[in-house]
Enzyme design. Structure first.
Site, PDB file in Angstrom:
ATOM      1  N   HIS A 260       0.863  -1.200   0.000  1.00  0.00           N
ATOM      2  CA  HIS A 260       0.000   0.000   0.000  1.00  0.00           C
ATOM      3  C   HIS A 260       0.886   1.233   0.000  1.00  0.00           C
ATOM      4  CE1 HIS A 260      -3.232   2.760   1.107  1.00  0.00           C
ATOM      5  NE2 HIS A 260      -4.086   1.796   0.823  1.00  0.00           N
ATOM      6  N   ASP A 316      -7.916  -4.695  -0.217  1.00  0.00           N
ATOM      7  CA  ASP A 316      -8.432  -5.414  -1.378  1.00  0.00           C
ATOM      8  C   ASP A 316      -8.267  -6.926  -1.273  1.00  0.00           C
ATOM      9  OD1 ASP A 316      -9.313  -3.233  -2.997  1.00  0.00           O
ATOM     10  OD2 ASP A 316      -7.219  -2.674  -3.181  1.00  0.00           O
TER      11      ASP A 316
HETATM   12  N1  ACO Z   1       4.072  -7.843  -4.753  1.00  0.00           N
HETATM   13  C1  ACO Z   1       5.402  -7.899  -4.941  1.00  0.00           C
HETATM   14  N2  ACO Z   1       6.234  -6.856  -4.755  1.00  0.00           N
HETATM   15  C2  ACO Z   1       5.684  -5.684  -4.417  1.00  0.00           C
HETATM   16  C3  ACO Z   1       4.298  -5.549  -4.217  1.00  0.00           C
HETATM   17  C4  ACO Z   1       3.475  -6.685  -4.395  1.00  0.00           C
HETATM   18  N3  ACO Z   1       2.171  -6.631  -4.236  1.00  0.00           N
HETATM   19  N4  ACO Z   1       4.018  -4.281  -3.875  1.00  0.00           N
HETATM   20  C5  ACO Z   1       5.189  -3.632  -3.861  1.00  0.00           C
HETATM   21  N5  ACO Z   1       6.191  -4.484  -4.183  1.00  0.00           N
HETATM   22  C6  ACO Z   1       7.619  -4.154  -4.221  1.00  0.00           C
HETATM   23  C7  ACO Z   1       7.987  -3.380  -5.465  1.00  0.00           C
HETATM   24  O1  ACO Z   1       8.347  -4.238  -6.500  1.00  0.00           O
HETATM   25  C8  ACO Z   1       9.121  -2.522  -4.971  1.00  0.00           C
HETATM   26  O2  ACO Z   1      10.262  -3.315  -4.936  1.00  0.00           O
HETATM   27  P1  ACO Z   1      11.718  -2.660  -5.236  1.00  0.00           P
HETATM   28  O3  ACO Z   1      11.979  -1.752  -4.065  1.00  0.00           O
HETATM   29  O4  ACO Z   1      12.635  -3.817  -5.288  1.00  0.00           O
HETATM   30  O5  ACO Z   1      11.605  -1.929  -6.545  1.00  0.00           O
HETATM   31  C9  ACO Z   1       8.737  -2.228  -3.539  1.00  0.00           C
HETATM   32  O6  ACO Z   1       7.886  -3.293  -3.119  1.00  0.00           O
HETATM   33  C10 ACO Z   1       7.987  -0.903  -3.384  1.00  0.00           C
HETATM   34  O7  ACO Z   1       6.947  -0.876  -4.355  1.00  0.00           O
HETATM   35  P2  ACO Z   1       6.313   0.478  -4.879  1.00  0.00           P
HETATM   36  O8  ACO Z   1       5.446   0.146  -6.042  1.00  0.00           O
HETATM   37  O9  ACO Z   1       7.351   1.501  -5.077  1.00  0.00           O
HETATM   38  O10 ACO Z   1       5.493   0.883  -3.613  1.00  0.00           O
HETATM   39  P3  ACO Z   1       4.272   1.795  -3.573  1.00  0.00           P
HETATM   40  O11 ACO Z   1       4.088   2.181  -2.171  1.00  0.00           O
HETATM   41  O12 ACO Z   1       4.373   2.878  -4.572  1.00  0.00           O
HETATM   42  O13 ACO Z   1       3.150   0.768  -4.091  1.00  0.00           O
HETATM   43  C11 ACO Z   1       1.229  -0.386  -4.474  1.00  0.00           C
HETATM   44  C12 ACO Z   1       1.978   0.518  -3.514  1.00  0.00           C
HETATM   45  C13 ACO Z   1       1.112   0.268  -5.864  1.00  0.00           C
HETATM   46  C14 ACO Z   1      -0.162  -0.601  -3.919  1.00  0.00           C
HETATM   47  C15 ACO Z   1       1.973  -1.735  -4.611  1.00  0.00           C
HETATM   48  O14 ACO Z   1       2.170  -2.293  -3.338  1.00  0.00           O
HETATM   49  C16 ACO Z   1       1.239  -2.716  -5.521  1.00  0.00           C
HETATM   50  O15 ACO Z   1       1.407  -2.651  -6.740  1.00  0.00           O
HETATM   51  N6  ACO Z   1       0.422  -3.641  -4.917  1.00  0.00           N
HETATM   52  C17 ACO Z   1      -0.344  -4.568  -5.697  1.00  0.00           C
HETATM   53  C18 ACO Z   1      -1.600  -3.878  -6.232  1.00  0.00           C
HETATM   54  C19 ACO Z   1      -2.600  -3.519  -5.140  1.00  0.00           C
HETATM   55  O16 ACO Z   1      -2.895  -4.311  -4.254  1.00  0.00           O
HETATM   56  N7  ACO Z   1      -3.163  -2.303  -5.206  1.00  0.00           N
HETATM   57  C20 ACO Z   1      -4.176  -1.853  -4.255  1.00  0.00           C
HETATM   58  C21 ACO Z   1      -3.650  -0.816  -3.339  1.00  0.00           C
HETATM   59  S1  ACO Z   1      -4.841  -0.438  -2.103  1.00  0.00           S
HETATM   60  C22 ACO Z   1      -5.931   0.585  -2.815  1.00  0.00           C
HETATM   61  O17 ACO Z   1      -5.686   1.264  -3.756  1.00  0.00           O
HETATM   62  C23 ACO Z   1      -7.356   0.623  -2.251  1.00  0.00           C
END
Ligand code: ACO
Length: 378
Positions: A260, A316
């Site tokens: 998140h 979610d």
């Molecule tokens: N699975 C695997 N790796 C992940 C995941 C995941 N679900 N989420 C983040 N990471 C990793 C990224 O690859 C990144 O790794 P790195 O540092 O090696 O590059 C690190 O964790 C940080 O990820 P970011 O995308 O920079 O983190 P951010 O805080 O911007 O992302 C997000 C949050 C977009 C929700 C992300 O966790 C994601 O894509 N999750 C899956 C989709 C999801 O569940 N979305 C719903 C969010 S809740 C809502 O909107 C109501």
């Protein structure tokens, strides 16, 4: 790149509806911890709380519940419009179109200034959105929509209109808690969109259509649908480990419903939704999807990659299992989110009414001084 890409960190309003502390996993609606509300509140009580910054007395609660239920019917023309649509129209597109159409039948639609009338209008819309969602679920199956009952709560009415049967208590409690948990979440994209529309002096229906339109995007409202598709793809608990190895360890994909932008510890809503998903599984005797979700979350929690990045299930993750267990098709997941989030949108709309036009700036980085070329010489 813009100086504040995505307006991240930019404060655009003072609000009293909700507070989020992502590092502590804390979510508050108007002073009340989300855990306390999930345990005790009906969705209608939360609506009243968001509108008035206090809980309703019994008479106020009953007036609000019956105002929603009594006005939840939709005009025949809206039902006919929905029946005329291709059955594979995305449910969010149906909801957006139907809500827009409702404004033509709302005698108060163009009143833009009176906050009490705006509250009444949004209660009407809240009930009508529930009816639209339930009606569309029946229309795609070739069934006649069912009209709402004035004696039911919003969660009960949705389940009743979906099936035509008296809703079962565990299902009502699960849906009610889902609606409570998704009702409000600070200055998220759809709420901001609703506020931008409101600040132009436009009307409630337009602001809610804007909210629906923003929520429709996969980066906002679509993650629980993606999570459910992933659980379906995994298929069995036995396949969790090989699937994780092939898809996640390889770095090919992300686990949908985990991680998140704001919560860097447990999302407080996830555990509550898991408990209700467990209750639904116990009452139906079917735990296949919950078992997969739990096994995958445990696999991720034991993995260094997820530990180091503070990645936990978000709202979610278990809501996907909960909604699927209630009998919703995946396409209906985001409309259900909208059915709840109209509470937050409308509370923000009411507070934004009469406020200053929202008009940020952009840095121009294009060309200057070009000379006009006649069309045949370009
Ligand atoms: N699975 C695997 N790796 C992940 C995941 C995941 N679900 N989420 C983040 N990471 C990793 C990224 O690859 C990144 O790794 P790195 O540092 O090696 O590059 C690190 O964790 C940080 O990820 P970011 O995308 O920079 O983190 P951010 O805080 O911007 O992302 C997000 C949050 C977009 C929700 C992300 O966790 C994601 O894509 N999750 C899956 C989709 C999801 O569940 N979305 C719903 C969010 S809740 C809502 O909107 C109501």
């Amino acid at each position: 790149m813009a100086k504040q890409a995505g307006l991240e960190g930019v404060v655009v309003a003072e609000i009293t509806t909700s507070f989020i502390d992502g590092s502590e996993g804390e979510l508050i609606y108007s002073g009340y911890a989300i855990e306390e509300l999930a345990e005790n509140a009906s969705f209608e009580e939360v609506l009243f709380l968001l509108y008035n910054s206090r809980l309703p007395r019994r008479s106020e609660y009953e007036a609000l519940r019956s105002a929603i239920a009594a006005q939840a019917g939709i005009p025949d023309a809206v039902t006919a419009m929905m029946q005329s649509l291709p059955k594979d129209t995305p449910a969010m597109a149906v909801l957006r179109t139907a809500v827009s159409m409702l404004s033509a039948f709302d005698a108060d639609a163009e009143n833009l200034s009176d906050k009490e009338r705006a509250k009444a209008k949004s209660l009407r819309l809240t009930g009508q959105m529930t009816t639209i969602c339930a009606a569309w679920m029946r229309i795609v199956k070739g069934l006649e929509p069912i009209t709402p009952r004035p004696d039911l709560s919003l969660a009960e009415n949705f389940l009743y209109m979906m099936t035509g049967a008296d809703p079962e208590a565990t299902a009502c409690a699960a849906l009610n808690v889902y609606l409570v948990l998704l009702a409000e979440h600070g200055m998220n994209a759809s709420t901001f969109a609703s506020r931008v529309i409101t600040a132009t002096g436009s009307d409630m229906h337009s602001a809610i259509v804007a909210g629906i339109s923003a929520l429709k995007g996969p980066s906002h409202g679509g993650a629980n649908s993606e999570a459910m598709k992933m659980f379906l793809e995994i298929g069995t608990v036995g396949n969790v480990a090989p699937w994780f190895e092939a898809n996640i360890k390889s770095g090919k994909r992300r686990i949908m419903g985990i991680g998140h932008r704001v919560y860097k510890t447990n999302d407080p809503r996830a555990g509550i939704l898991r408990r209700h998903a467990e209750a639904l599984a116990a009452s139906s005797g079917t735990s296949q999807w919950l078992d997969i979700a739990v096994a995958l979350a445990e696999t991720a929690r034991a993995d260094d990659y997820f530990i180091q990045r503070n990645l936990y299930p978000n709202v979610d993750y278990y809501s996907a299992v909960l909604l699927y267990s209630l009998g919703l098709e995946i396409d209906m997941f985001t409309p259900l989110f909208a059915m709840s989030r109209i509470a937050g949108w409308s509370a923000h709309v009411i507070s934004q009414m009469g406020g200053r036009l929202i008009r940020p700036k952009a840095d121009y980085v294009g060309a200057r001084g070009l000379k006009w070329q006649p069309i045949d010489e370009r």
